[in-house]
Motif scaffolding. Structure first.
Motif, mmCIF file in Angstrom:
data_model
loop_
_atom_site.group_PDB
_atom_site.id
_atom_site.type_symbol
_atom_site.label_atom_id
_atom_site.label_comp_id
_atom_site.label_asym_id
_atom_site.label_seq_id
_atom_site.Cartn_x
_atom_site.Cartn_y
_atom_site.Cartn_z
ATOM 1 N N THR A 76 31.677 35.899 -81.469
ATOM 2 C CA THR A 76 33.017 35.700 -82.030
ATOM 3 C C THR A 76 34.034 35.400 -80.940
ATOM 4 N N LEU A 77 33.953 36.149 -79.833
ATOM 5 C CA LEU A 77 34.888 35.922 -78.730
ATOM 6 C C LEU A 77 34.696 34.541 -78.119
ATOM 7 N N ILE A 78 33.437 34.153 -77.917
ATOM 8 C CA ILE A 78 33.177 32.842 -77.298
ATOM 9 C C ILE A 78 33.657 31.726 -78.208
ATOM 10 N N THR A 79 33.410 31.848 -79.525
ATOM 11 C CA THR A 79 33.830 30.805 -80.470
ATOM 12 C C THR A 79 35.339 30.690 -80.531
ATOM 13 N N ALA A 80 36.044 31.826 -80.502
ATOM 14 C CA ALA A 80 37.503 31.799 -80.594
ATOM 15 C C ALA A 80 38.150 31.276 -79.323
ATOM 16 N N ALA A 81 37.427 31.348 -78.196
ATOM 17 C CA ALA A 81 38.036 30.955 -76.924
ATOM 18 C C ALA A 81 38.167 29.453 -76.777
ATOM 19 N N THR A 82 37.279 28.682 -77.405
ATOM 20 C CA THR A 82 37.292 27.230 -77.213
ATOM 21 C C THR A 82 37.113 26.537 -78.550
ATOM 22 N N ASP A 83 37.260 25.203 -78.535
ATOM 23 C CA ASP A 83 37.079 24.410 -79.751
ATOM 24 C C ASP A 83 35.603 24.197 -80.075
ATOM 25 N N LEU A 84 34.758 24.095 -79.060
ATOM 26 C CA LEU A 84 33.336 23.815 -79.239
ATOM 27 C C LEU A 84 32.544 24.620 -78.209
ATOM 28 N N THR A 85 31.476 25.296 -78.678
ATOM 29 C CA THR A 85 30.628 26.085 -77.786
ATOM 30 C C THR A 85 29.173 25.700 -78.026
ATOM 31 N N VAL A 140 28.083 26.568 -72.806
ATOM 32 C CA VAL A 140 28.969 25.439 -72.504
ATOM 33 C C VAL A 140 30.227 25.580 -73.363
ATOM 34 N N PHE A 141 31.370 25.650 -72.723
ATOM 35 C CA PHE A 141 32.657 25.751 -73.407
ATOM 36 C C PHE A 141 33.301 24.364 -73.457
ATOM 37 N N GLY A 142 33.796 23.948 -74.632
ATOM 38 C CA GLY A 142 34.408 22.630 -74.786
ATOM 39 C C GLY A 142 35.801 22.702 -75.389
ATOM 40 N N ARG A 143 36.698 21.918 -74.867
ATOM 41 C CA ARG A 143 38.076 21.832 -75.381
ATOM 42 C C ARG A 143 38.362 20.402 -75.849
ATOM 43 N N ASP A 144 39.009 20.293 -76.991
ATOM 44 C CA ASP A 144 39.340 18.987 -77.574
ATOM 45 C C ASP A 144 40.528 18.375 -76.827
ATOM 46 N N LEU A 145 40.315 17.181 -76.261
ATOM 47 C CA LEU A 145 41.381 16.503 -75.499
ATOM 48 C C LEU A 145 42.092 15.424 -76.307
ATOM 49 N N ARG A 146 41.785 15.297 -77.602
ATOM 50 C CA ARG A 146 42.396 14.220 -78.375
ATOM 51 C C ARG A 146 43.919 14.347 -78.492
ATOM 52 N N PRO A 147 44.483 15.559 -78.714
ATOM 53 C CA PRO A 147 45.965 15.630 -78.723
ATOM 54 C C PRO A 147 46.583 15.158 -77.415
ATOM 55 N N ILE A 148 45.946 15.524 -76.283
ATOM 56 C CA ILE A 148 46.479 15.082 -74.993
ATOM 57 C C ILE A 148 46.328 13.575 -74.845
ATOM 58 N N SER A 149 45.184 13.027 -75.305
ATOM 59 C CA SER A 149 44.988 11.577 -75.220
ATOM 60 C C SER A 149 45.995 10.833 -76.067
#
Length: 474
Positions: free
Chosen positions: A21-30, A121-130
């Motif tokens: 739960t903690l890992i999922t809440a920390a990033t957009d994709l795990t 592997v922790f992933g963050r969505d960069l589409r808003p920044i793009s």
């Protein structure tokens, strides 16, 4: 990287479910990846990202590197290598192909999990920044185009000012001080070390002529219409004619005065040369320029207007009423002519231009009225195509149109469609407001709106509001 000082104490009661739960809440994709780079588990916290990746159910059992686009696979290999050595994690930009075919930019970091070679592997969505970067780039490009246009306009202004055959002086509209003068004006006025740029205009003329010049400047400033007066220079006792025109810059206004010696006024060759130079500039202007009589009949038009109106030659346009191509027939041209008669000038009038073959274009029109040497009034129109300007990003969802927006649509959208769209929009907003006020109690919302529940369900289904079952509204 700063780690926890006492993880055995602070995280001692953390079981597998809590850790997930903690890992999922920390990033957009795990992702959970084994030692060979095969994905063994996936968690998505971002619902919009999950829809783009179709829940990533098809990722299980596949190589993580294969899911990345070709130019990002080397970064995936580096992330897995660094994680296997226990090195501090580094964030890397990796593009993943989505179901729609578009590349999704993600920021990944990998951390080794245990001694069996598994990697988180922790992933963050960069589409808003793009998207923000794209908007910034569009704005930067628009600013650069504006800067280039301003530089070009200033260059043309300097060139025209210095190559003009007449003495040209620019005055401050309030103090009548000389702001700028071209080389011909410097020579004509005999300005040397004893004169400064801030000298007042009236001090250049004989005392008996100052009242006429003062009256000319006051009249032009009050009416906005060009004028002229006879005067004599105080230094050389030379007879001249002063022509004055009013123009504005931001919140200030200025007067452009041409001081022409009397012999020069009668010199037809120089006047013809000046007119030829101005005609050449008009012909090569990127904006459409049209000269008409008071009835709107075209007397002359440049090549840019002929291109906009899709007319092969000027002869075919000469004698035709401008109303044939501009805006709503019998409306827009009458408005322009009425303002020109009353005020002598019109700025940035938004309308449409219809080509000869039916191709429309959004344009802005600025116009001015002027009198010919024979005292016949003429109208000049500058028509600019604004259809290529970068439009502001649209905002999803229904929005109320302002009065100005509705006014801008008149003539482009039939009144029946305007009224229908506005009625539907108001009806939808009222239903949404009633549901929000009643906490989605549809019976109470129907009573508040004066509708039956069946009518409310029909309208909700029409506008796609709420989560309706198949039997609702029957």
């Amino acid at each position: 990287m700063n780690a926890f000082s006492t993880p055995q104490t602070s995280l001692s009661n953390l079981d597998a479910e809590s850790a997930a739960t903690l890992i999922t809440a920390a990033t957009d994709l795990t992702l959970i990846v084994d030692a060979t780079g095969i994905i063994r588990d996936v968690a998505l916290q971002n619902g919009e990202l999950a829809a783009e990746l179709d829940g990533s159910g098809s990722w299980l059992g596949r190589s993580w590197a294969e899911l990345a686009v070709a130019d990002s696979r080397g970064k995936v290999v580096k992330l897995l290598r660094e994680a296997s050595t226990g090195a501090a994690p580094h964030w890397r930009h990796v593009n993943i192909a989505s179901n729609s075919g578009a590349d999704i930019p993600l920021l990944f970091a990998a951390v080794r999990l245990g001694d069996d070679g598994r990697v988180v592997v922790f992933g963050r969505d960069l589409r808003p920044i793009s998207a923000l970067q794209q908007r910034l780039m569009n704005a930067q490009q628009s600013m650069e185009r504006d800067y280039a246009r301003i530089r070009n306009v200033e260059t043309r202004y300097r060139l025209l000012l210095q190559t003009a055959l007449d003495a040209v002086v620019i005055l401050d509209g309030s103090s009548q001080a000389i702001v700028e003068a071209n080389q011909q004006a410097e020579r004509l006025l005999g300005r040397g070390s004893q004169r400064r740029v801030s000298d007042e205009m009236l001090g250049l003329f004989m005392p008996e002529c100052r009242a006429a010049v003062q009256s000319l400047l006051a009249t032009v400033r009050a009416t906005g219409r060009p004028g002229e007066a006879a005067a004599r220079l105080i230094d050389e006792a030379r007879d001249v004619r002063v022509f004055a025109t009013l123009f504005r810059e931001d919140a200030s206004f200025f007067l452009l005065a041409r001081i022409v010696p009397q012999p020069h006024v009668a010199a037809g060759d120089l006047a013809a040369q000046r007119e030829a130079q101005l005609a050449g500039l008009v012909d090569h202007s990127p904006d459409g320029i049209v000269v008409s009589d008071t009835d709107g009949r075209i007397l002359a038009a440049n090549a840019a207007f002929l291109d906009l109106a899709q007319i092969p030659s000027e002869e075919q346009a000469r004698g035709e009423v401008l109303d044939r191509w501009i805006g709503r027939p019998g409306v827009d041209l009458d408005i322009l002519v009425s303002h020109l008669v009353q005020h002598g000038i019109v700025r940035l009038f938004s309308t449409t231009l219809r080509g000869q073959f039916g191709v429309p274009a959004d344009v802005e029109i600025s116009a001015a009225a002027a009198a010919t040497p024979g005292r016949e009034q003429r109208f000049g129109f500058v028509i600019r195509d604004v259809g290529r300007r970068i439009a502001a990003p649209s905002v999803a969802g229904p929005t109320m149109r302002s009065a100005q927006q509705v006014t801008d649509l008149i003539g482009r959208v039939p009144l029946r469609e305007l009224v229908r769209d506005s009625t539907d929009l108001i009806e939808q907003l009222c239903i949404e407001a009633a549901l929000a006020m009643t906490g989605d109690n549809r019976a109470a919302a129907a009573e508040m709106l004066g509708l039956s529940r069946q009518s409310l369900y029909v309208k909700m289904r029409r506008y796609g509001l709420g989560d309706l079952a198949d039997g609702d509204g029957v």
